[in-house]
Design an enzyme around this catalytic site. Structure first.
Site, short mmCIF file in Angstrom:
data_model
loop_
_atom_site.label_atom_id
_atom_site.label_comp_id
_atom_site.label_asym_id
_atom_site.label_seq_id
_atom_site.Cartn_x
_atom_site.Cartn_y
_atom_site.Cartn_z
N LYS A 30 36.81 52.26 49.53
CA LYS A 30 36.78 50.81 49.29
C LYS A 30 38.18 50.25 49.11
CE LYS A 30 34.54 47.35 46.42
NZ LYS A 30 33.24 47.01 45.85
N ARG A 43 30.62 43.17 41.45
CA ARG A 43 29.19 43.00 41.63
C ARG A 43 28.44 43.93 40.67
NH1 ARG A 43 27.31 44.49 46.81
NH2 ARG A 43 25.55 43.08 46.58
N ARG A 73 24.02 52.43 50.72
CA ARG A 73 24.89 53.62 50.64
C ARG A 73 24.76 54.42 51.91
NH1 ARG A 73 22.85 55.50 44.66
NH2 ARG A 73 23.41 53.52 43.72
C1 BTN Z 1 32.92 43.92 44.06
O1 BTN Z 1 32.31 44.42 43.12
O2 BTN Z 1 33.14 44.58 45.07
C2 BTN Z 1 33.42 42.50 44.00
C3 BTN Z 1 34.79 42.44 43.39
C4 BTN Z 1 35.34 41.03 43.27
C5 BTN Z 1 36.62 41.02 42.46
C6 BTN Z 1 37.30 39.69 42.53
S1 BTN Z 1 38.94 39.73 41.90
C7 BTN Z 1 39.03 38.00 41.98
C8 BTN Z 1 37.68 37.47 41.53
N1 BTN Z 1 37.63 37.32 40.10
C9 BTN Z 1 36.76 38.15 39.54
O3 BTN Z 1 36.53 38.23 38.32
N2 BTN Z 1 36.17 38.90 40.48
C10 BTN Z 1 36.63 38.54 41.80
#
Ligand code: BTN
Length: 333
Positions: free
Chosen positions: A191, A126, A326
């Site tokens: 996380k 994100r 947060r």
């Molecule tokens: C975040 O920032 O917390 C979201 C992370 C999401 C990662 C996943 S891995 C599978 C899918 N492909 C990506 O490029 N991103 C999501």
């Protein structure tokens, strides 16, 4: 045969942890013994440690447990098999989300489709962050769903996905996992997993939603150097070993049930379940919206999945796309 296909064949052969002679690997890959050595040496770039013993050949000590489309498909419940028509499994891809977005754009997608990969070269998180995606260590999975509803009615979907993942983890005996609004799974405030939703389509009428999730399973410290927030992984939470194929299948089994419920009843039937797992319920939090910071008490989520923040005597609702949350003394985002 392409270079990537040869690498796949090599990894597949060495995944059993047994010795394989240069000759036999060369035959499988269609290259000379000398070339096999170069390919094997290049595996270290993927974090795969191998042993080379004269007269015996090469092996990866302990083997590599790989993702396997067949195992995933066979571990799906009858219900999930009806929902997830296609499972794509790659050893390397830019982003599993991007793959399914492209599939949606192509007009040739089967609904619903799943994509998993051992490694992402451009995994995204994100807020424009990178999602660190080393080879065969974690879960990188995306699901493409079509909803015959406008996007505004899908608020709460990413929260439902968090619950499906959490339930799958609990079914596999991982405990004390909590949710952080809107999209994270935490263990002891660190996380463990993140979810990224991306959409395509008309948006006022129907939408294709790609739900991507990344779960840290076995993150090596050197890979995690770039992660700029407190993190953990499943191997730190529990010493029992995990076959990632079964976890992926279990998440898909839970998703099949939860998405059906969400489509028919909306987020309201998940509200209590979500609040029960909320890491920040009744705690002081900071909401960051652009340059603005608002401090208040988190009161969980509304019937639609918006965050309820108590600001003095007033409650205000915040919606997923606009803000991040947060803990007052945490750097989590
Ligand atoms: C975040 O920032 O917390 C979201 C992370 C999401 C990662 C996943 S891995 C599978 C899918 N492909 C990506 O490029 N991103 C999501």
């Amino acid at each position: 045969m392409s270079k990537a296909e040869r690498v796949d064949i090599l990894i597949q052969a060495l995944s059993d942890g047994e010795f394989h002679s240069g000759q036999s690997l060369g035959e499988l890959m269609g290259v000379s013994r000398a070339a096999v050595w170069k390919y094997v040496k290049a595996l270290t770039e993927l974090g795969i440690q191998f042993e080379s013993v004269p007269g015996k050949g090469y092996r990866v000590i302990g083997g590599i447990q790989l993702l396997d489309k067949k195992i995933i498909a066979e571990s799906l419940s009858r219900n999930a098999r009806q929902v997830f028509k296609d499972v794509f499994c790659f050893s390397e891809i830019d982003s599993t989300n991007q793959f399914l977005l492209d599939l949606s754009d192509s007009g040739k997608a089967a609904y619903s489709s799943v994509c998993v990969a051992e490694r992402q070269t451009a995994g995204r998180g994100r807020r424009g962050r990178r999602w660190i995606s080393p080879f065969a260590k974690n879960i990188y999975c995306s699901v493409l769903l079509r909803f015959n509803k406008p996007l505004v009615e899908l608020e709460g979907l990413s929260l439902v996905v968090g619950l499906s993942i959490l339930k799958a983890l609990e079914e596999m005996s991982y405990s004390n996992i909590q949710l952080k609004w809107p999209n994270d799974l935490l263990h002891e405030n660190k996380k463990l997993a993140g979810i990224l939703l991306e959409v395509r389509g008309d948006l006022t009428d129907f939408c294709d939603v790609v739900i991507g999730f990344g779960i840290n399973v076995n993150m090596a410290l050197e890979d995690a150097r770039e992660i700029d927030q407190a993190w953990t992984d499943l191997s730190s939470i529990s010493s029992s070993s995990l076959d990632r194929n079964f976890l992926v299948a279990s998440i898909l089994n839970n998703l099949a049930v939860d998405i059906d419920e969400f489509e028919h009843r909306g987020f309201v039937s998940f509200q209590a379940r979500w609040n029960e797992k909320d890491a920040y319920l009744s705690k002081e939090v900071v909401i960051v919206a652009g340059k603005d910071r608002l401090e208040g008490i988190s009161k969980g989520v509304s019937e639609t999945g918006a965050l309820i923040l108590q600001l003095g005597s007033e409650d205000r609702l915040f919606h997923g796309g606009e803000v991040s949350l947060r803990g007052v003394d945490a750097t989590l985002d």
